[in-house]
Design an enzyme around this catalytic site. Structure first.
Site, PDB file in Angstrom:
ATOM      1  N   LYS A 173     -30.693 185.003  74.758  1.00  0.00           N
ATOM      2  CA  LYS A 173     -29.995 184.483  73.589  1.00  0.00           C
ATOM      3  C   LYS A 173     -28.947 183.492  74.062  1.00  0.00           C
ATOM      4  CE  LYS A 173     -26.440 184.861  70.613  1.00  0.00           C
ATOM      5  NZ  LYS A 173     -26.537 183.448  70.538  1.00  0.00           N
ATOM      6  N   GLY A 226     -19.657 185.891  78.772  1.00  0.00           N
ATOM      7  CA  GLY A 226     -18.956 185.369  77.599  1.00  0.00           C
ATOM      8  C   GLY A 226     -17.527 185.883  77.574  1.00  0.00           C
ATOM      9  N   THR A 228     -14.114 188.201  76.776  1.00  0.00           N
ATOM     10  CA  THR A 228     -13.792 189.614  77.000  1.00  0.00           C
ATOM     11  C   THR A 228     -13.953 190.431  75.715  1.00  0.00           C
ATOM     12  OG1 THR A 228     -12.406 189.120  78.884  1.00  0.00           O
ATOM     13  CG2 THR A 228     -11.917 191.168  77.733  1.00  0.00           C
ATOM     14  N   THR A 230     -16.021 189.937  73.183  1.00  0.00           N
ATOM     15  CA  THR A 230     -17.455 190.167  72.922  1.00  0.00           C
ATOM     16  C   THR A 230     -17.987 191.198  73.921  1.00  0.00           C
ATOM     17  OG1 THR A 230     -17.537 187.809  72.393  1.00  0.00           O
ATOM     18  CG2 THR A 230     -19.634 188.959  72.439  1.00  0.00           C
ATOM     19  N   CYS A 282     -14.811 179.518  83.351  1.00  0.00           N
ATOM     20  CA  CYS A 282     -14.121 180.813  83.467  1.00  0.00           C
ATOM     21  C   CYS A 282     -13.246 180.869  84.716  1.00  0.00           C
ATOM     22  CB  CYS A 282     -15.142 181.936  83.483  1.00  0.00           C
ATOM     23  SG  CYS A 282     -16.399 181.720  84.759  1.00  0.00           S
TER      24      CYS A 282
HETATM   25  P1  NAD Z   1     -18.607 184.414  73.404  1.00  0.00           P
HETATM   26  O1  NAD Z   1     -18.284 185.772  73.883  1.00  0.00           O
HETATM   27  O2  NAD Z   1     -18.119 183.997  72.087  1.00  0.00           O
HETATM   28  O3  NAD Z   1     -20.197 184.204  73.355  1.00  0.00           O
HETATM   29  C1  NAD Z   1     -21.014 184.378  74.486  1.00  0.00           C
HETATM   30  C2  NAD Z   1     -22.422 184.683  74.012  1.00  0.00           C
HETATM   31  O4  NAD Z   1     -22.408 185.945  73.362  1.00  0.00           O
HETATM   32  C3  NAD Z   1     -22.971 183.677  72.984  1.00  0.00           C
HETATM   33  O5  NAD Z   1     -24.348 183.499  73.197  1.00  0.00           O
HETATM   34  C4  NAD Z   1     -22.737 184.408  71.679  1.00  0.00           C
HETATM   35  O6  NAD Z   1     -23.590 184.010  70.645  1.00  0.00           O
HETATM   36  C5  NAD Z   1     -23.023 185.833  72.102  1.00  0.00           C
HETATM   37  N1  NAD Z   1     -22.492 186.867  71.223  1.00  0.00           N
HETATM   38  C6  NAD Z   1     -21.455 186.800  70.359  1.00  0.00           C
HETATM   39  N2  NAD Z   1     -21.323 187.972  69.701  1.00  0.00           N
HETATM   40  C7  NAD Z   1     -22.281 188.796  70.181  1.00  0.00           C
HETATM   41  C8  NAD Z   1     -22.650 190.135  69.918  1.00  0.00           C
HETATM   42  N3  NAD Z   1     -22.038 190.876  69.005  1.00  0.00           N
HETATM   43  N4  NAD Z   1     -23.664 190.674  70.611  1.00  0.00           N
HETATM   44  C9  NAD Z   1     -24.313 189.949  71.561  1.00  0.00           C
HETATM   45  N5  NAD Z   1     -24.026 188.662  71.835  1.00  0.00           N
HETATM   46  C10 NAD Z   1     -23.022 188.097  71.159  1.00  0.00           C
HETATM   47  O7  NAD Z   1     -18.145 183.423  74.557  1.00  0.00           O
HETATM   48  P2  NAD Z   1     -18.179 181.836  74.538  1.00  0.00           P
HETATM   49  O8  NAD Z   1     -17.062 181.373  73.664  1.00  0.00           O
HETATM   50  O9  NAD Z   1     -19.555 181.376  74.291  1.00  0.00           O
HETATM   51  O10 NAD Z   1     -17.852 181.502  76.063  1.00  0.00           O
HETATM   52  C11 NAD Z   1     -16.572 181.390  76.582  1.00  0.00           C
HETATM   53  C12 NAD Z   1     -16.169 182.660  77.304  1.00  0.00           C
HETATM   54  O11 NAD Z   1     -17.113 182.953  78.312  1.00  0.00           O
HETATM   55  C13 NAD Z   1     -14.845 182.534  77.998  1.00  0.00           C
HETATM   56  O12 NAD Z   1     -14.098 183.692  77.773  1.00  0.00           O
HETATM   57  C14 NAD Z   1     -15.218 182.412  79.468  1.00  0.00           C
HETATM   58  O13 NAD Z   1     -14.234 182.840  80.370  1.00  0.00           O
HETATM   59  C15 NAD Z   1     -16.424 183.282  79.520  1.00  0.00           C
HETATM   60  N6  NAD Z   1     -17.237 182.966  80.684  1.00  0.00           N
HETATM   61  C16 NAD Z   1     -17.259 183.847  81.730  1.00  0.00           C
HETATM   62  C17 NAD Z   1     -17.981 183.547  82.878  1.00  0.00           C
HETATM   63  C18 NAD Z   1     -18.032 184.494  84.047  1.00  0.00           C
HETATM   64  O14 NAD Z   1     -18.915 184.336  84.878  1.00  0.00           O
HETATM   65  N7  NAD Z   1     -17.147 185.459  84.148  1.00  0.00           N
HETATM   66  C19 NAD Z   1     -18.685 182.343  82.946  1.00  0.00           C
HETATM   67  C20 NAD Z   1     -18.629 181.467  81.874  1.00  0.00           C
HETATM   68  C21 NAD Z   1     -17.910 181.793  80.731  1.00  0.00           C
END
Ligand code: NAD
Length: 480
Positions: A173, A226, A228, A230, A282
């Site tokens: 997804k 994604g 924290t 979520t 991130c």
């Molecule tokens: P997000 O958590 O909003 O979304 C990430 C993914 O999760 C998207 O595909 C989204 O549609 C999906 N999602 C949302 N709600 C969900 C649910 N209830 N169940 C399953 N999936 C769901 O994050 P974002 O805004 O897309 O990305 C930015 C964040 O990602 C930042 O906090 C960043 O630090 C983090 N990030 C972490 C790393 C790492 O390796 N630690 C790498 C890149 C980004």
């Protein structure tokens, strides 16, 4: 406008409910394609296809799986300019960033895991002539791979490559904000004859698609990258189901400059760490700690370098910062800058939306921003902003900076700049972070364990850690 389609059981399909939502080009603020507004019905179909395909895929030889993944990598490379343009248009990032980092890394991820499985090994424990234990590792089933928008194809392939290489099938997804390169990947799967049902890609909103995917009884593995919040939500739903879960989450990473650092190197890396990909990585160093002896000199040099950064057309090779991923995210970051001012922070440079001319006048551009005068414990220095905003914080002693660096709920990465090797190792040992760089930033070897401590995540990805995550160990004890 082009309609993006789901990729289920080897076919490109409309969402079952026939609904779509708009996908925006962040550099001009206009909708340019339709994203499937998929729901549980599509997830059920995709998981059923993946479950069926698992029966044969998990039994294919490592060499066969490796060969197919290499074909995907080659096909991405062959069409890399198309992928680069698509990633930049969808995300707002510069084409040069997509050309240098995102798209080559997507092929590299596939190649890395396609070959890693050929070099893996198993364990054997002898019991003094009485018995032999051997531990095999087996594919688990259907892996749910959920990725964010900041490095769309890069992070999607970072998950699906080890999942598929180890013999699992996948329902992926991608982020609803940046679905385009995943759609291109699904077209490439069809072109290279990837077996049907092995990889499935379902587009749509987070909870509407994500919840049915993560809670599906037939998805025993969840690999999520994604935010924290979520991650917490997913952990809450899936923990009672005892799913194998890997969570790569947010960060508020310290970048620590000691007075004895190589000054020019520290400046160059601090600018990169703060503003690469518009600060939407991130690992970005968003808290910049500088030792008092060099604070004024460092601040002046930093501002000189930041003033040279060009915010502009993501297509132009001279652009350093492209557009923010969405209007809502741009507004969120602008809101944080306002909050910083209210808390007493001084905006040393930037702080505003950048309005470009012509076709880009409605684009979501932000100026690179440096803030000073905020305490380490205020909201701006504690919450992930995920934009081109860095906070300068002076410190006096090594002990003081270690304490401040660790005083957040996050623990993803840290950078330390010093020419004193003992200090470098000492501070690295004391910092609560999964990844620490000394005298550099974001230098990545795909074999290393990657992930965060505290609320930055659960588990590690990378190298054999990923191969282990996507497999279940089974020990067999043979009495001699
Ligand atoms: P997000 O958590 O909003 O979304 C990430 C993914 O999760 C998207 O595909 C989204 O549609 C999906 N999602 C949302 N709600 C969900 C649910 N209830 N169940 C399953 N999936 C769901 O994050 P974002 O805004 O897309 O990305 C930015 C964040 O990602 C930042 O906090 C960043 O630090 C983090 N990030 C972490 C790393 C790492 O390796 N630690 C790498 C890149 C980004």
């Amino acid at each position: 406008m082009e309609k993006i389609l789901n990729y289920i059981n080897g076919e490109l399909l409309k969402p079952s409910n026939g609904e779509y939502f708009e996908n925006y080009n962040p550099s001009n603020g206009s909708a340019y394609s339709w994203v499937p507004d998929s729901d549980k019905t599509d997830i059920d179909k995709a998981v059923a296809a993946a479950k069926e395909a698992f029966k044969s895929w998990s039994k294919t030889s490592k060499h066969e799986r490796s060969k197919l993944l290499m074909k995907l990598a080659d096909a991405i490379e062959k069409r890399s300019e198309e992928f680069i343009r698509a990633e930049s248009k969808d995300n707002g990032k510069t084409e040069s960033q997509a050309r240098k980092v995102d798209i080559p890394r997507a092929s590299a991820n596939l190649r890395f895991f396609a070959t890693a499985i050929l070099h893996d090994h198993s364990e054997l424990h002898e019991m003094d002539g009485e018995a032999i234990n051997y531990t095999s590792r087996q594919a688990i089933g259907v892996a749910a791979c959920i990725s964010p928008w900041n490095l769309p194809l890069y992070l999607l392939t970072w998950k699906i490559a080890p999942a598929l290489a180890t013999g699992n099938t996948v329902v992926a997804k991608p982020s609803e904000v940046t679905p385009m390169t995943a759609f291109l990947l699904s077209k490439i799967c069809i072109e290279v004859g990837f077996p049907k049902g092995v990889l499935n890609i379902v587009h749509g909103y987070g909870s509407k698609v994500g919840d049915p995917l993560t809670t599906h009884v037939d998805t025993p593995i969840i690999s999520f990258t994604g935010g924290t919040e979520t991650g917490k939500h997913i952990a809450g739903l899936t923990a009672p189901m005892f799913k194998k879960t890997s969570l790569e989450l947010g960060g508020k990473n310290p970048n620590i400059i000691f007075a004895d650092a190589n000054f020019d190197q520290a400046i160059e890396m601090s600018v990169k760490a703060a503003f690469s990909n518009q600060g939407q990585i991130c690992l970005c160093g968003s808290r910049l700690f500088v030792q008092k002896e060099i604070y004024s000199k460092f601040k002046a040099a930093l501002l000189t370098e930041v003033s040279k950064l060009k915010v502009g057309d993501p297509k132009a090779p001279e652009t350093d910062l492209g557009a923010m991923v969405s209007e809502s995210h741009m507004k969120k970051v602008l809101g944080k800058i306002e909050e910083a001012k209210k808390l007493g922070g001084q905006i040393l440079i930037g702080g505003e939306r950048e309005i470009l001319g012509g076709e880009l006048k409605k684009g979501y551009f932000l100026q690179p921003t440096v803030i000073e005068g905020l305490s380490n414990d205020c909201s701006i220095n504690q919450q992930e902003i995920f934009g081109p905003v860095v906070s300068l914080i002076p410190f006096e002693t090594e002990g003081e900076v270690i304490e401040m660096a660790n005083a957040t709920k996050y623990g993803l990465s840290a950078s330390i700049f010093t020419e004193n090797i003992s200090r470098g190792h000492r501070v690295a040992a004391a910092i609560d972070a999964g990844i620490v760089w000394i005298n550099t930033w974001i230098l990545r070897d795909l074999r290393i364990p990657f992930g965060g401590m505290k609320q930055s995540g659960l588990g590690r990805e990378g190298g054999f850690k990923s191969l282990q995550f996507f497999t279940e160990p089974k020990n067999v004890c043979l009495k001699i």
